[in-house]
Design an enzyme around this catalytic site. Structure first.
Site, PDB file in Angstrom:
ATOM      1  N   ARG A   1      33.798  22.550 -16.973  1.00 29.25           N
ATOM      2  CA  ARG A   1      33.360  22.692 -18.349  1.00 29.25           C
ATOM      3  C   ARG A   1      34.568  23.117 -19.177  1.00 29.25           C
ATOM      4  NH1 ARG A   1      29.348  27.165 -21.164  1.00 29.25           N
ATOM      5  NH2 ARG A   1      29.404  26.208 -23.247  1.00 29.25           N
ATOM      6  N   HIS A   2      34.694  22.540 -20.369  1.00 27.79           N
ATOM      7  CA  HIS A   2      35.843  22.824 -21.232  1.00 27.79           C
ATOM      8  C   HIS A   2      36.019  24.326 -21.479  1.00 27.79           C
ATOM      9  CE1 HIS A   2      33.331  23.922 -24.700  1.00 27.79           C
ATOM     10  NE2 HIS A   2      32.536  22.951 -24.301  1.00 27.79           N
TER      11      HIS A   2
ATOM     12  N   GLU B   1      36.860  27.753 -23.817  1.00 25.72           N
ATOM     13  CA  GLU B   1      36.213  28.254 -25.031  1.00 25.72           C
ATOM     14  C   GLU B   1      36.712  27.494 -26.265  1.00 25.72           C
ATOM     15  OE1 GLU B   1      35.467  32.673 -26.579  1.00 25.72           O
ATOM     16  OE2 GLU B   1      37.457  31.922 -27.098  1.00 25.72           O
TER      17      GLU B   1
ATOM     18  N   THR C   1      27.454  23.781 -31.394  1.00 21.04           N
ATOM     19  CA  THR C   1      28.532  22.798 -31.535  1.00 21.04           C
ATOM     20  C   THR C   1      28.049  21.380 -31.293  1.00 21.04           C
ATOM     21  OG1 THR C   1      30.037  24.499 -30.721  1.00 21.04           O
ATOM     22  CG2 THR C   1      30.895  22.258 -30.856  1.00 21.04           C
TER      23      THR C   1
ATOM     24  N   ARG D   1      37.809  19.024 -27.140  1.00 21.59           N
ATOM     25  CA  ARG D   1      37.851  20.238 -26.315  1.00 21.59           C
ATOM     26  C   ARG D   1      37.825  19.913 -24.829  1.00 21.59           C
ATOM     27  NH1 ARG D   1      32.932  19.924 -29.057  1.00 21.59           N
ATOM     28  NH2 ARG D   1      30.977  20.241 -27.894  1.00 21.59           N
TER      29      ARG D   1
ATOM     30  N   GLU E   1      28.668  16.501 -25.035  1.00 22.10           N
ATOM     31  CA  GLU E   1      27.669  17.563 -25.058  1.00 22.10           C
ATOM     32  C   GLU E   1      26.357  17.032 -25.640  1.00 22.10           C
ATOM     33  OE1 GLU E   1      25.966  19.866 -24.039  1.00 22.10           O
ATOM     34  OE2 GLU E   1      27.239  21.625 -24.388  1.00 22.10           O
TER      35      GLU E   1
ATOM     36  N   MET F   1      23.529  16.474 -28.126  1.00 21.41           N
ATOM     37  CA  MET F   1      23.556  16.462 -29.585  1.00 21.41           C
ATOM     38  C   MET F   1      22.464  17.399 -30.092  1.00 21.41           C
ATOM     39  SD  MET F   1      22.801  15.357 -32.803  1.00 21.41           S
ATOM     40  CE  MET F   1      21.680  13.963 -32.889  1.00 21.41           C
TER      41      MET F   1
ATOM     42  N   LYS G   1      24.060  30.893 -33.970  1.00 21.89           N
ATOM     43  CA  LYS G   1      22.958  30.987 -33.016  1.00 21.89           C
ATOM     44  C   LYS G   1      22.064  32.190 -33.291  1.00 21.89           C
ATOM     45  CE  LYS G   1      25.497  28.562 -29.400  1.00 21.89           C
ATOM     46  NZ  LYS G   1      26.129  28.625 -28.072  1.00 21.89           N
TER      47      LYS G   1
ATOM     48  N   ARG H   1      16.756  25.711 -23.977  1.00 25.80           N
ATOM     49  CA  ARG H   1      16.608  25.816 -22.530  1.00 25.80           C
ATOM     50  C   ARG H   1      15.470  25.008 -21.927  1.00 25.80           C
ATOM     51  NH1 ARG H   1      20.948  26.407 -22.541  1.00 25.80           N
ATOM     52  NH2 ARG H   1      22.263  28.198 -22.054  1.00 25.80           N
TER      53      ARG H   1
ATOM     54  N   HIS I   1      31.024  19.038 -20.610  1.00 26.18           N
ATOM     55  CA  HIS I   1      30.343  20.092 -21.358  1.00 26.18           C
ATOM     56  C   HIS I   1      29.196  20.691 -20.553  1.00 26.18           C
ATOM     57  CE1 HIS I   1      32.509  18.574 -24.927  1.00 26.18           C
ATOM     58  NE2 HIS I   1      32.383  17.425 -24.286  1.00 26.18           N
ATOM     59  N   GLY I   2      28.685  21.809 -21.052  1.00 29.35           N
ATOM     60  CA  GLY I   2      27.647  22.524 -20.333  1.00 29.35           C
ATOM     61  C   GLY I   2      26.464  21.657 -19.974  1.00 29.35           C
ATOM     62  N   ASN I   3      25.936  20.902 -20.949  1.00 24.09           N
ATOM     63  CA  ASN I   3      24.712  20.144 -20.686  1.00 24.09           C
ATOM     64  C   ASN I   3      24.961  18.816 -19.990  1.00 24.09           C
ATOM     65  OD1 ASN I   3      22.329  21.674 -21.756  1.00 24.09           O
ATOM     66  ND2 ASN I   3      23.632  21.750 -23.566  1.00 24.09           N
TER      67      ASN I   3
END
Length: 343
Positions: free
Chosen positions: A97-98, A100, A110, A147, A201, A203, A212, A229, A271-273
């Site tokens: 994952r990229h 920060e 983001t 990123r 990531e 959208m 957030k 989530r 990315h995270g997702n």
């Protein structure tokens, strides 16, 4: 440093789903995701830019040398490979994952907004590179977002093989022609980097650019948590994790998995997702298990692809490399050859 930034990660393997026969068939066993706050151990038993979110560019073929993990380390003058080389029966897959980003730092949603890394993110990417510096990389895939691309490039500056990552521009015939290399030796000392919007990531729709905490105060913590989530509930005019998984996993199966089958060692910086989606496929997680999965920025994960199966080898738990991955025999041979080149 990177280890201290880990909020949580995939935990130890546990046999909780007793009636799932496919788990025993894939050689990994059943498990559920167990959250830990600082680090987690390794299961030693298993020891181009454009409208990024709505359309993609047609990617041309990328050719990387096909070799085994041990054989892929050669002196530059002997690095030429042939079609008759034996394909590896074991290949490495690295997921990162990229680091920060500037909007991570500001606590903003983001999504597909193209935001660069912070100074801390640059340091995380460099640290990630140190942790994978002895693992072979033949090809790199990143999202179309800067990123992820920065993370991949910075990580590879630390690799002991000293190959140069080069972004492949296949968006037009002119782009391919203008970026062509005319030295075979230079090409053999390069690593193709393929960018794909499918690895972007999730959208986040109307949440993109919003703080957030302020969004939680406005819409309520429960509603925002549901958007962030849940598996199949998207934010307003955005993507759910399920929708993200459809594009990311389809791309992985069509473009990346065949490279592993053909003996190439692959790194994915995303990315995270999008990475959660791919891990869901690799580890056969349920939709309930994947929503509990958290990936920290700049923390590489290692999988071994062998005999059609993905075997997770772990993630960093300490600065020393001995604590990073449970090396297979062929990975150990690769590192030994790197040592011999230096000495």
């Amino acid at each position: 440093m990177a280890a201290t930034t880990m909020h949580s990660a995939i935990g130890s393997v546990q046999a909780h789903r007793a009636q799932i026969s496919s788990s025993s068939q894939n050689g990994m066993g059943s498990f559920s995701v167990k959250m830990v706050s600082k680090c987690f151990g390794i299961d030693m038993r298993l020891l181009g830019r454009g409208n990024y979110c709505s359309r993609g560019l047609k990617l041309g073929g990328v050719h990387a040398s096909t070799s085994s993990i041990a054989d892929s380390v050669q002196a530059p003058s002997n690095s030429k490979t042939t079609d008759s080389q034996k394909k590896s029966n074991e290949t490495a897959l690295i997921l990162i994952r990229h680091g920060e980003s500037l909007w991570n730092e500001k606590n903003l949603f983001t999504g597909c907004v193209d935001v660069p890394l912070t100074k801390k993110g640059v340091e995380e990417a460099i640290e990630a590179g140190k942790r994978i510096s002895n693992i072979p990389v033949d090809m790199i895939y990143t999202s179309a977002l800067i990123r992820a691309q920065m993370t991949a490039m910075l990580a590879m500056t630390q690799h002991r093989r000293k190959k140069v990552p080069i972004i492949m521009h296949n968006e037009s015939e002119q782009a391919k022609t203008w970026s062509q290399m005319y030295s075979e030796e230079t090409q053999n000392q390069s690593i193709p980097v393929v960018t794909a919007w499918q690895l972007n990531e999730r959208m986040y729709g109307e949440l993109q650019g919003l703080n957030k905490q302020e969004t939680a105060d406005k819409f309520g913590k429960e509603k925002v948590h549901e958007w962030r989530r849940s598996y199949d509930i998207p934010p307003p005019n955005g993507e759910s994790l399920e929708m993200c998984a459809e594009r990311a996993v389809a791309y992985f199966k069509e473009h990346i998995e065949p490279q592993l089958v053909n003996g190439k060692h692959v790194m994915i910086a995303a990315h995270g997702n999008s990475l959660r989606s791919i891990i869901m496929y690799l580890d056969k997680l349920t939709s309930q298990e994947v929503i509990s999965l958290e990936l920290s920025t700049g923390i590489p994960m290692l999988y071994i692809f062998k005999e059609g199966k993905f075997i997770r080898r772990g993630s960093p738990v300490a600065p020393s490399e001995a604590s990073v991955y449970a090396y297979t025999r062929t990975l150990a041979q690769y590192r030994q050859k790197l040592d011999e080149m230096v000495n």
